[in-house]
Design an enzyme around this catalytic site. Structure first.
Site, short mmCIF file in Angstrom:
data_model
loop_
_atom_site.label_atom_id
_atom_site.label_comp_id
_atom_site.label_asym_id
_atom_site.label_seq_id
_atom_site.Cartn_x
_atom_site.Cartn_y
_atom_site.Cartn_z
CD GLU A 1 6.37 12.01 12.41
OE1 GLU A 1 6.44 10.90 11.92
OE2 GLU A 1 5.39 12.76 12.29
CE LYS B 1 1.44 10.62 6.71
NZ LYS B 1 2.32 11.70 6.33
CD GLU C 1 0.70 14.77 7.26
OE1 GLU C 1 -0.22 13.99 7.60
OE2 GLU C 1 1.73 14.38 6.68
C1 PEP Z 1 4.15 10.44 9.26
O1 PEP Z 1 3.03 10.37 8.79
O2 PEP Z 1 4.27 10.67 10.46
C2 PEP Z 1 5.31 10.24 8.38
C3 PEP Z 1 6.50 10.25 8.91
O3 PEP Z 1 5.07 10.06 7.04
P1 PEP Z 1 6.09 9.45 5.95
O4 PEP Z 1 6.67 8.20 6.54
O5 PEP Z 1 5.25 9.20 4.75
O6 PEP Z 1 7.17 10.47 5.72
#
Ligand code: PEP
Length: 251
Positions: free
Chosen positions: A169, A11, A99
């Site tokens: 996700e 990120k 995001e």
């Molecule tokens: C992501 O950035 O895709 C993610 C799953 O973040 P995290 O592992 O911090 O939940």
């Protein structure tokens, strides 16, 4: 056989100097017991430095970007093109991350254009899809996620589809510390594969890797990776800590 694929999404973290420190530390302890494919996806500003260190230190990890624009060049202030990424040795690009959808209003249509462009320019997309908590609580998660998949893959042919990775996700699990149960995560990954086999030949659907993402950490990775339809993980927060990232790779 699908080779497990674990990718770290950094990120908007680590300057290029911090990224270099991270890689020096990673290299000093690097091991990959399970023979997974590993990728790191730094911010654009660190890609060049990360690539240099991956090569110099012979760390067996692929390089990914977190986003790109679909045009090759032109008057698109602030954007980065697939040609620019390709020239830096980038192999993967995360597209459609929640995001990006939430803060930068990316739609399935835009993600679709980006997928087409990444493939046309030789970069393999990691397509992120996933539902909000609200959608899940209304019992509409499956329809929503499969709808995203269909729209994002509109017009993507068989050969192009073979280059895809899908990251399921659930948005409510990203960065929250909450992980989907293995049953729920595996169930959705299996429905995603079912949908892929309707869109493409069975062989292609069988070969596409489906990652789970959402608060993956050393304590939950093993269970997730042993599920039948989860082929890897897209890891955010825990990929920024060398110890945790190594524990995840060596689940
Ligand atoms: C992501 O950035 O895709 C993610 C799953 O973040 P995290 O592992 O911090 O939940």
């Amino acid at each position: 056989m699908r080779v497990p694929f674990i990718a770290g999404n950094w990120k908007m973290n680590l300057t290029h100097l911090e990224a270099m420190d991270f890689l020096v530390d990673l290299e000093s302890r690097f091991e990959n017991k399970n023979g997974c494919e590993i990728a790191v996806c730094p911010p654009f500003t660190s890609i060049r430095s990360v690539k240099t260190l991956l090569d110099e230190k012979k760390i067996e990890a692929s390089l990914g970007a977190q986003n790109m624009f679909y045009e090759q060049s032109g008057a698109y202030t602030g954007e980065i093109s697939p040609l620019m990424l390709k020239a830096l040795g980038v192999e993967y690009v995360i597209l459609g991350h929640s995001e990006r959808r939430q803060y930068f209003y990316e739609t399935n249509g835009l993600v679709n254009q980006k997928i087409k462009s990444s493939i046309a320019n030789g970069i393999k997309p990691i397509l992120c899809i996933g539902e909000t908590l609200d959608i899940r609580e209304r019992g509409e998660a499956e329809d929503f996620v499969l709808g995203q998949l269909k729209e994002c893959l509109d017009g993507i042919d068989q050969d192009a589809a073979a280059l895809l990775t899908i990251a399921y996700e659930p948005i409510w699990a990203i960065g929250t510390g909450k992980t989907a149960t293995v049953q729920d995560a595996n169930g959705m990954c299996s429905r995603i594969r079912g949908k892929l086999s309707k869109l493409y030949k069975d062989k292609t659907a069988e070969e596409i890797r489906i990652q789970y993402g959402g608060s993956v950490k050393p304590s939950n990775i093993s269970e997730l990776m042993h599920a039948s339809d989860i082929d890897g993980a897209l890891v955010g927060g825990a990929s920024l800590k060398v110890d945790d990232f190594l524990d995840i790779i060596n689940y």
